[in-house]
Design a protein around this motif. Structure first.
Motif, PDB file in Angstrom:
ATOM      1  N   MET A 241      80.946  68.200  26.350  1.00  0.00           N
ATOM      2  CA  MET A 241      81.356  68.977  25.190  1.00  0.00           C
ATOM      3  C   MET A 241      82.568  68.368  24.477  1.00  0.00           C
ATOM      4  N   PHE A 242      83.414  67.664  25.212  1.00  0.00           N
ATOM      5  CA  PHE A 242      84.581  67.038  24.597  1.00  0.00           C
ATOM      6  C   PHE A 242      84.166  66.040  23.521  1.00  0.00           C
ATOM      7  N   VAL A 243      83.212  65.184  23.857  1.00  0.00           N
ATOM      8  CA  VAL A 243      82.807  64.154  22.895  1.00  0.00           C
ATOM      9  C   VAL A 243      81.844  64.717  21.847  1.00  0.00           C
ATOM     10  N   ALA A 244      81.035  65.700  22.218  1.00  0.00           N
ATOM     11  CA  ALA A 244      80.096  66.286  21.254  1.00  0.00           C
ATOM     12  C   ALA A 244      80.850  66.897  20.077  1.00  0.00           C
ATOM     13  N   GLN A 245      81.907  67.629  20.384  1.00  0.00           N
ATOM     14  CA  GLN A 245      82.685  68.241  19.319  1.00  0.00           C
ATOM     15  C   GLN A 245      83.295  67.181  18.398  1.00  0.00           C
ATOM     16  N   ALA A 246      83.832  66.126  18.997  1.00  0.00           N
ATOM     17  CA  ALA A 246      84.453  65.074  18.201  1.00  0.00           C
ATOM     18  C   ALA A 246      83.436  64.382  17.301  1.00  0.00           C
ATOM     19  N   VAL A 247      82.267  64.073  17.832  1.00  0.00           N
ATOM     20  CA  VAL A 247      81.234  63.399  17.033  1.00  0.00           C
ATOM     21  C   VAL A 247      80.797  64.278  15.866  1.00  0.00           C
ATOM     22  N   LEU A 248      80.547  65.536  16.141  1.00  0.00           N
ATOM     23  CA  LEU A 248      80.100  66.450  15.082  1.00  0.00           C
ATOM     24  C   LEU A 248      81.169  66.605  14.004  1.00  0.00           C
ATOM     25  N   GLN A 249      82.422  66.662  14.404  1.00  0.00           N
ATOM     26  CA  GLN A 249      83.487  66.814  13.420  1.00  0.00           C
ATOM     27  C   GLN A 249      83.687  65.542  12.609  1.00  0.00           C
ATOM     28  N   PHE A 250      83.588  64.385  13.249  1.00  0.00           N
ATOM     29  CA  PHE A 250      83.650  63.127  12.502  1.00  0.00           C
ATOM     30  C   PHE A 250      82.525  63.070  11.461  1.00  0.00           C
ATOM     31  N   LEU A 251      81.340  63.508  11.838  1.00  0.00           N
ATOM     32  CA  LEU A 251      80.219  63.499  10.894  1.00  0.00           C
ATOM     33  C   LEU A 251      80.443  64.479   9.755  1.00  0.00           C
ATOM     34  N   CYS A 252      81.029  65.633  10.064  1.00  0.00           N
ATOM     35  CA  CYS A 252      81.347  66.591   8.997  1.00  0.00           C
ATOM     36  C   CYS A 252      82.365  66.020   8.023  1.00  0.00           C
ATOM     37  N   LEU A 253      83.176  65.094   8.495  1.00  0.00           N
ATOM     38  CA  LEU A 253      84.144  64.407   7.639  1.00  0.00           C
ATOM     39  C   LEU A 253      83.542  63.137   7.031  1.00  0.00           C
ATOM     40  N   LYS A 254      82.233  62.968   7.223  1.00  0.00           N
ATOM     41  CA  LYS A 254      81.483  61.831   6.675  1.00  0.00           C
ATOM     42  C   LYS A 254      81.974  60.489   7.184  1.00  0.00           C
ATOM     43  N   ASN A 255      82.448  60.468   8.402  1.00  0.00           N
ATOM     44  CA  ASN A 255      82.917  59.238   9.024  1.00  0.00           C
ATOM     45  C   ASN A 255      81.927  58.824  10.115  1.00  0.00           C
TER      46      ASN A 255
END
Length: 374
Positions: A241-255
């Protein structure tokens, strides 16, 4: 004695001559340092402020900034937090009132300078450039590079020396990021965010470090921090869950780039994750497939993927909200008329994604306010 030193400082500040006056400035700095060494903190602090406003009134922003920075470091070394914080804020004031461009001051032509340095070294090795000329090019390039990087590093240095629990530190970082937003990123320059993230990581302030990493372009650094965070503070059952949240948030920031790097680095380095893909944890497989789907851009793949992994996605109620936004950004899904989440949860999501983003800028920094991460 303090009055005499104040008069000397005021006299030196009033002199003209630009770089030729550097010797006079150094003499004043020497007097100020001597005053601090004697424990005359209040007198020295007032002299620094007098010099600052005199320099600023003469348009000598660089001199004012450099003097306040050196003074702040001096006060920090003597554990004079209040005086040091005040001079640190004056550093920012000099930046705000100067005509310096944020991009030029923070990073400028760093990549170009690095290319010149590398090319000079290569030409020397191949014999196309004499060692004398090559050494000159490398020396000058290194000097320029040092100057370009010093501002962001100086701001991060001052931040690192401030008391982590002081209100001045909160005010400083907020103001520094606001100033740096004149360049790349609505919420501050990615380079400054990266340096702040590293400082907070060293302090084991993982939540705030994660926020700043998300607004940088350092996916690898973010992953390494998350590995430490998960290993020292998290449950083994939540390692994915630690990395899943980070990946999803990076994608929401279009990165997309940082999203991919953080996932690859985290899954390779985390001691509790077996080598993959595929992975033992279904959520990690979902993230792996999602990153592939984002590159492909096919809506049907994205839709089936989200449907098949709903049991894993239900572990955090925010996952589907993030995925709704990712669907809009990368797969052409129209935005919902009403969000399934209101109140605080909806506000947190809006904080992450920003209200009026320009969807054309990929891999950008499009946030508009801090992310609250649990």
């Amino acid at each position: 004695m303090a009055a005499a030193m104040m008069a000397a400082a005021d006299q030196e500040a009033s002199k003209g001559g630009g770089g030729r006056n550097r010797g006079g400035v150094q003499r004043v700095e020497g007097k100020l340092r001597a005053s601090v060494e004697k424990g005359e903190y209040y007198e020295a602090h007032q002299m620094y402020r007098t010099l600052f406003f005199r320099y600023m009134s003469q348009g000598k922003h660089v001199e004012a900034r450099e003097l306040m920075y050196s003074g702040a470091l001096l006060f920090f070394s003597h554990n004079q937090q209040n005086s040091a914080a005040d001079l640190s804020m004056l550093v920012l004031e000099s930046l705000e009132k100067s005509d310096a461009k944020v991009t030029d001051e923070l990073l400028g032509a760093t990549s170009i300078v690095c290319t010149v340095i590398d090319l000079s070294a290569a030409l020397m090795d191949s014999g196309f450039l004499s060692s004398q000329c090559g050494d000159v090019c490398i020396a000058r390039g290194s000097a320029i590079l040092s100057k370009k990087l010093c501002l962001s590093e100086n701001l991060a240095k001052v931040f690192s020396l401030m008391d982590p629990n002081s209100p001045e530190r909160v005010a400083f970082v907020s103001r520094a990021l606001k100033w740096s937003s004149g360049g790349s990123g609505k919420l501050g320059h990615p380079k400054l965010h990266q340096l702040l993230a590293i400082t907070l990581w060293k302090e084991q302030n993982y939540c705030e470090s994660r926020y700043h990493f998300l607004h940088s372009t350092d996916g690898e650094g973010c992953a390494n921090m998350l590995v430490e965070y998960s290993s020292s503070r998290g449950y083994r059952s939540e390692v994915d869950m630690f990395v899943a949240q980070a990946v999803l948030q990076f994608l929401c920031l279009k990165n997309k780039t940082s999203a991919s790097v953080v996932f690859t680095t985290y899954t390779q380095k985390h001691p509790s994750i077996e080598k993959g893909p595929p992975f033992v944890q279904p959520l990690l497989n979902f993230i792996w497939f999602l990153l592939l789907a984002v590159d492909g851009g096919k809506l049907t793949v994205f839709t089936v993927l989200c449907e098949q992994y709903q049991p894993s996605l239900k572990r955090d109620p925010m996952y589907n909200e993030y995925l709704d936004r990712i669907g809009q950004l990368f797969f052409g899904v129209p935005p919902k008329q009403t969000s399934s989440y209101g109140g605080l949860l909806g506000n947190l999501l809006n904080s992450l994604m920003g209200a009026g983003e320009d969807d054309d800028a990929e891999d950008g920094q499009e946030d508009s306010s801090p992310i609250e991460l649990d």
